[in-house]
Scaffold this active site. Structure first.
Site, PDB file in Angstrom:
ATOM      1  N   ASP A  59      11.366   8.313  49.435  1.00  0.00           N
ATOM      2  CA  ASP A  59      12.077   8.132  48.165  1.00  0.00           C
ATOM      3  C   ASP A  59      11.459   7.055  47.283  1.00  0.00           C
ATOM      4  O   ASP A  59      12.015   6.706  46.240  1.00  0.00           O
ATOM      5  CB  ASP A  59      13.550   7.763  48.439  1.00  0.00           C
ATOM      6  CG  ASP A  59      14.447   8.999  48.630  1.00  0.00           C
ATOM      7  OD1 ASP A  59      14.087  10.085  48.139  1.00  0.00           O
ATOM      8  OD2 ASP A  59      15.506   8.860  49.275  1.00  0.00           O
TER       9      ASP A  59
ATOM     10  N   ARG B 226      15.849   3.400  53.067  1.00  0.00           N
ATOM     11  CA  ARG B 226      15.110   2.948  51.878  1.00  0.00           C
ATOM     12  C   ARG B 226      14.891   1.430  51.856  1.00  0.00           C
ATOM     13  O   ARG B 226      14.256   0.915  50.912  1.00  0.00           O
ATOM     14  CB  ARG B 226      15.837   3.388  50.590  1.00  0.00           C
ATOM     15  CG  ARG B 226      15.956   4.893  50.427  1.00  0.00           C
ATOM     16  CD  ARG B 226      16.320   5.285  49.000  1.00  0.00           C
ATOM     17  NE  ARG B 226      15.276   4.946  48.048  1.00  0.00           N
ATOM     18  CZ  ARG B 226      15.396   5.066  46.728  1.00  0.00           C
ATOM     19  NH1 ARG B 226      16.519   5.488  46.203  1.00  0.00           N
ATOM     20  NH2 ARG B 226      14.390   4.746  45.923  1.00  0.00           N
TER      21      ARG B 226
ATOM     22  N   HIS C  22      24.563   7.162  41.282  1.00  0.00           N
ATOM     23  CA  HIS C  22      23.973   6.016  40.572  1.00  0.00           C
ATOM     24  C   HIS C  22      24.398   6.122  39.101  1.00  0.00           C
ATOM     25  O   HIS C  22      24.466   7.238  38.567  1.00  0.00           O
ATOM     26  CB  HIS C  22      22.429   6.079  40.581  1.00  0.00           C
ATOM     27  CG  HIS C  22      21.769   5.538  41.809  1.00  0.00           C
ATOM     28  ND1 HIS C  22      20.638   6.115  42.340  1.00  0.00           N
ATOM     29  CD2 HIS C  22      22.037   4.453  42.583  1.00  0.00           C
ATOM     30  CE1 HIS C  22      20.242   5.418  43.402  1.00  0.00           C
ATOM     31  NE2 HIS C  22      21.072   4.416  43.575  1.00  0.00           N
TER      32      HIS C  22
ATOM     33  N   CYS D  52      14.961   8.142  37.233  1.00  0.00           N
ATOM     34  CA  CYS D  52      14.812   7.601  38.598  1.00  0.00           C
ATOM     35  C   CYS D  52      13.362   7.260  38.903  1.00  0.00           C
ATOM     36  O   CYS D  52      13.086   6.348  39.689  1.00  0.00           O
ATOM     37  CB  CYS D  52      15.281   8.612  39.637  1.00  0.00           C
ATOM     38  SG  CYS D  52      16.987   9.094  39.487  1.00  0.00           S
TER      39      CYS D  52
HETATM   40  N1  ARG Z   1      17.116  10.147  47.263  1.00  0.00           N
HETATM   41  C1  ARG Z   1      17.270   8.968  46.470  1.00  0.00           C
HETATM   42  C2  ARG Z   1      18.537   8.232  46.886  1.00  0.00           C
HETATM   43  O1  ARG Z   1      19.505   8.856  47.208  1.00  0.00           O
HETATM   44  C3  ARG Z   1      17.304   9.308  45.015  1.00  0.00           C
HETATM   45  C4  ARG Z   1      17.339   8.120  44.127  1.00  0.00           C
HETATM   46  C5  ARG Z   1      17.408   8.476  42.679  1.00  0.00           C
HETATM   47  N2  ARG Z   1      17.236   7.357  41.846  1.00  0.00           N
HETATM   48  C6  ARG Z   1      18.007   7.026  40.822  1.00  0.00           C
HETATM   49  N3  ARG Z   1      17.656   6.018  40.063  1.00  0.00           N
HETATM   50  N4  ARG Z   1      19.114   7.676  40.556  1.00  0.00           N
HETATM   51  O2  ARG Z   1      18.577   7.038  46.923  1.00  0.00           O
END
Ligand code: ARG
Length: 289
Positions: free
Chosen positions: A86, A111, A186, A280
């Protein structure tokens, strides 16, 4: 005295043209999705069974980068790290305002290691004032900067305590907004700034109180519907005039045009399988002044 026809008040409503919008040059940090994959699920968009096509993701991401360069923006790159699929979502790596870096602290262990990678890149690229967040926060994923305030999301990832931490460190008012729909986990999946003092957003992503706050702060906001939100149309990047936005958000693209913006549609369907879109993939580097 009789009024001549030319002087009669017209019954037609006066149609005012939308204001002329001005683009400002931006500096962005991006991460090529060389190690991109959907191997775990930490939001409802992700399905490890379906996975994602990494080669296609790179191709689509290259088109996004090219779009920024064509618009005159500067794009820096951070090296992708194997095992951090990610990491392409650079927005989550930090929040950079006035040259100060508020470092991320990720909600999920998958992450966690990205935070240090971003902070190290920023340190070695001239950003000396760095606060590694003590409280859980996912950078620009949940912090969106306008001219005078920062809007901050909570409910799924970023802790309320991080809003306070960011306000204290950055010296800017931070306005808390509560997210309630897990698809919009988010803030940047449900809202984007249109220049310094307006936003576009999808009301259904927010609690009633936060919706009321948004209405009060932004009476002229661009309101998006569920169909455009559901293709991550709100995960867009505006430079004051141009709006880089998922191509499938056709309704929102039309609305933005009517408001005087220039939509720049991009196809990031592969990255959407991880729950991400143009914003993102983009961390804005805001220098002092
Ligand atoms: N798979 C990532 C997560 O769930 C996607 C992040 C997307 N980033 C964002 N700024 N919305 O953390």
């Amino acid at each position: 005295m009789t009024v001549s026809p030319a002087m009669e008040p017209t019954a037609r409503p006066v149609r005012t043209a939308p204001p002329v919008r001005t683009a400002l040059k931006r500096r962005y940090l991006m991460c090529r999705p060389e190690h991109f994959a959907v191997t775990y699920a930490i939001n409802p968009w992700m399905d490890p069974e379906t996975g994602a096509d990494a080669a296609l993701a790179v191709e689509q991401w290259e088109a996004l980068r090219a779009a920024y360069i064509t618009l005159g923006h500067e794009v820096s790159l951070i090296d992708p790290i194997e095992g951090l699929p990610d990491m392409v979502f650079a927005a989550n790596g930090a929040l950079v305002v006035g040259g100060r870096v508020y470092g991320a602290r990720f909600a999920y262990p998958e992450r966690a290691a990205e935070a240090l990678a971003y902070v190290e890149w920023l340190r070695s690229n001239g950003f000396a004032e760095v606060l590694e967040g003590l409280h859980t926060n996912e950078g620009e994923g949940d912090f969106l900067t306008l001219g005078h305030i920062i809007l901050a999301g909570t409910g799924f990832r970023t802790d309320l305590a991080a809003h306070q931490e960011a306000q204290e460190f950055l010296g800017r008012p931070v306005v808390t907004l509560r997210l309630v729909d897990p698809r919009f986990y988010h803030l940047d999946t449900a809202l984007f700034p249109l220049g310094d003092d307006n936003v576009a957003y999808y009301p259904g992503a927010f609690s009633p109180g936060s919706r009321a706050v948004l209405e009060r702060l932004f009476p002229h906001a661009v309101i998006a519907g569920e169909r455009d939100a559901a293709v991550l149309g709100l995960n867009a990047v505006c430079d004051g005039r141009n709006v880089v936005i998922n191509a499938e958000a056709t309704g929102l693209i039309e609305t933005l045009r009517r408001h005087g913006y220039d939509p720049v549609p991009v196809d990031l369907s592969e990255l959407r399988k991880a729950g991400g879109g143009p914003k993102c993939c983009t961390l804005e580097l805001r220098f002092p002044g």
